[in-house]
Design a protein around this motif. Sequence first.
Motif, PDB file in Angstrom:
ATOM      1  N   ALA A  77       0.856  -1.186   0.000  1.00 49.16           N
ATOM      2  CA  ALA A  77       0.000   0.000   0.000  1.00 49.16           C
ATOM      3  C   ALA A  77       0.890   1.234   0.000  1.00 49.16           C
ATOM      4  O   ALA A  77       1.953   1.240   0.635  1.00 49.16           O
ATOM      5  CB  ALA A  77      -0.905   0.024   1.223  1.00 49.16           C
ATOM      6  N   LEU A  85      -7.666  12.031  -4.631  1.00 49.88           N
ATOM      7  CA  LEU A  85      -8.888  11.241  -4.522  1.00 49.88           C
ATOM      8  C   LEU A  85      -9.887  11.720  -5.571  1.00 49.88           C
ATOM      9  O   LEU A  85      -9.756  12.805  -6.126  1.00 49.88           O
ATOM     10  CB  LEU A  85      -9.472  11.390  -3.112  1.00 49.88           C
ATOM     11  N   TYR A  94     -15.691   5.368  -2.983  1.00 53.34           N
ATOM     12  CA  TYR A  94     -14.243   5.319  -3.214  1.00 53.34           C
ATOM     13  C   TYR A  94     -13.621   4.087  -2.556  1.00 53.34           C
ATOM     14  O   TYR A  94     -12.814   3.381  -3.171  1.00 53.34           O
ATOM     15  CB  TYR A  94     -13.580   6.591  -2.681  1.00 53.34           C
ATOM     16  N   LEU A  95     -13.994   3.812  -1.325  1.00 56.60           N
ATOM     17  CA  LEU A  95     -13.437   2.645  -0.631  1.00 56.60           C
ATOM     18  C   LEU A  95     -13.862   1.345  -1.305  1.00 56.60           C
ATOM     19  O   LEU A  95     -13.066   0.401  -1.398  1.00 56.60           O
ATOM     20  CB  LEU A  95     -13.859   2.661   0.836  1.00 56.60           C
ATOM     21  N   ILE A  98     -11.673   0.893  -4.386  1.00 59.76           N
ATOM     22  CA  ILE A  98     -10.361   0.344  -4.030  1.00 59.76           C
ATOM     23  C   ILE A  98     -10.483  -1.144  -3.696  1.00 59.76           C
ATOM     24  O   ILE A  98      -9.644  -1.955  -4.094  1.00 59.76           O
ATOM     25  CB  ILE A  98      -9.759   1.114  -2.834  1.00 59.76           C
ATOM     26  N   ILE A 101     -10.595  -3.176  -6.832  1.00 58.91           N
ATOM     27  CA  ILE A 101      -9.284  -3.312  -7.471  1.00 58.91           C
ATOM     28  C   ILE A 101      -8.512  -4.490  -6.873  1.00 58.91           C
ATOM     29  O   ILE A 101      -7.864  -5.257  -7.595  1.00 58.91           O
ATOM     30  CB  ILE A 101      -8.473  -2.009  -7.324  1.00 58.91           C
ATOM     31  N   PHE A 102      -8.608  -4.640  -5.557  1.00 57.37           N
ATOM     32  CA  PHE A 102      -7.852  -5.691  -4.881  1.00 57.37           C
ATOM     33  C   PHE A 102      -8.655  -6.980  -4.703  1.00 57.37           C
ATOM     34  O   PHE A 102      -8.185  -7.918  -4.068  1.00 57.37           O
ATOM     35  CB  PHE A 102      -7.357  -5.182  -3.524  1.00 57.37           C
ATOM     36  N   ARG A 109     -14.899  -6.680   2.936  1.00 56.41           N
ATOM     37  CA  ARG A 109     -14.724  -5.232   2.778  1.00 56.41           C
ATOM     38  C   ARG A 109     -15.659  -4.458   3.695  1.00 56.41           C
ATOM     39  O   ARG A 109     -15.270  -3.424   4.255  1.00 56.41           O
ATOM     40  CB  ARG A 109     -14.924  -4.817   1.320  1.00 56.41           C
ATOM     41  N   ALA A 142      -7.844   8.282   2.746  1.00 57.63           N
ATOM     42  CA  ALA A 142      -6.701   7.692   2.039  1.00 57.63           C
ATOM     43  C   ALA A 142      -6.036   6.616   2.890  1.00 57.63           C
ATOM     44  O   ALA A 142      -5.610   5.574   2.375  1.00 57.63           O
ATOM     45  CB  ALA A 142      -5.704   8.780   1.671  1.00 57.63           C
ATOM     46  N   SER A 145      -8.142   3.518   2.747  1.00 58.43           N
ATOM     47  CA  SER A 145      -7.989   2.849   1.448  1.00 58.43           C
ATOM     48  C   SER A 145      -6.660   2.104   1.357  1.00 58.43           C
ATOM     49  O   SER A 145      -6.556   1.093   0.650  1.00 58.43           O
ATOM     50  CB  SER A 145      -8.095   3.871   0.312  1.00 58.43           C
ATOM     51  N   ALA A 146      -5.653   2.576   2.090  1.00 54.33           N
ATOM     52  CA  ALA A 146      -4.361   1.886   2.095  1.00 54.33           C
ATOM     53  C   ALA A 146      -4.394   0.627   2.949  1.00 54.33           C
ATOM     54  O   ALA A 146      -3.677  -0.339   2.678  1.00 54.33           O
ATOM     55  CB  ALA A 146      -3.267   2.831   2.606  1.00 54.33           C
ATOM     56  N   HIS A 149      -6.886  -3.615   2.074  1.00 51.08           N
ATOM     57  CA  HIS A 149      -6.563  -4.925   1.502  1.00 51.08           C
ATOM     58  C   HIS A 149      -5.505  -5.680   2.311  1.00 51.08           C
ATOM     59  O   HIS A 149      -4.944  -6.670   1.838  1.00 51.08           O
ATOM     60  CB  HIS A 149      -6.126  -4.796   0.039  1.00 51.08           C
TER      61      HIS A 149
END
Length: 238
Positions: A77, A85, A94-95, A98, A101-102, A109, A142, A145-146, A149
């Motif tokens: 991350a 953003l 947004y979350l 992300i 994506i992962f 989640r 942010a 979001s990091a 995952h």
Amino acid sequence: MLRIEHLTKTFGKKTAVDDLTLHIAPGEICGFIGPNGAGKTTTLKSVIGIQSIDEGEIRINGVSVADDPLTCKMQTAYLPDNPDLYDYMTGAAYLNFIADIFGIPGNVRRERIAKYAGLFELTCALPQQISSYSHGMKQKLALISALIHSPRLILMDEPFVGLDPKAAHTLKTLMREHCDKGGAIFFSTHVLEVAEKLCDKVAIIQAGKLVKYGTMDEVRGDDSLEDTFLELAERRVA
């Protein structure tokens, strides 16, 4: 976890990072210290693979960033110093983007978003558009979001900027918990008091060169980290 070997990066005639070598093992938090323009951000961008390098090698969990960047990114991350953003999205959208994506399953989640949004006191703001967020709220989003995952390696560029004291304390707690579970963290900061209390290792860089690196006790000796940093800076100027 992270092995940087002889990293060199130039921009025209300027050498931003000069033959940098450092290793971070699982369980370690390493602080990256240096004045503005020393090469910290260039190094972090090179590790995550969004900045090309001229010489050297970077491996994450044994995998070469150059040879297999996708595998490296999936277990890493990166929090830049000024996260970009999508302001038109809500925090929740947004979350979830992300998480998509992962490839994070829906139930996992939802649990993680609820957990981290609660810890950073952002739950009530998730239905709102990001454009309405303050700088500190965007930084919290942010960070979530990091973390969402569960990366093995976390890279952060000035992560405490904009956070209120409670959020900063929450982040420090999460950083320690992450490494206690076998993860690793490499982050830059100008807040030397935070680095001194939190880090297992510290790397001091000046003008692209690594001038001091080791455990916190090895680097600071009998002095404070601030005294050590200022002494090295004065030597460099002299």
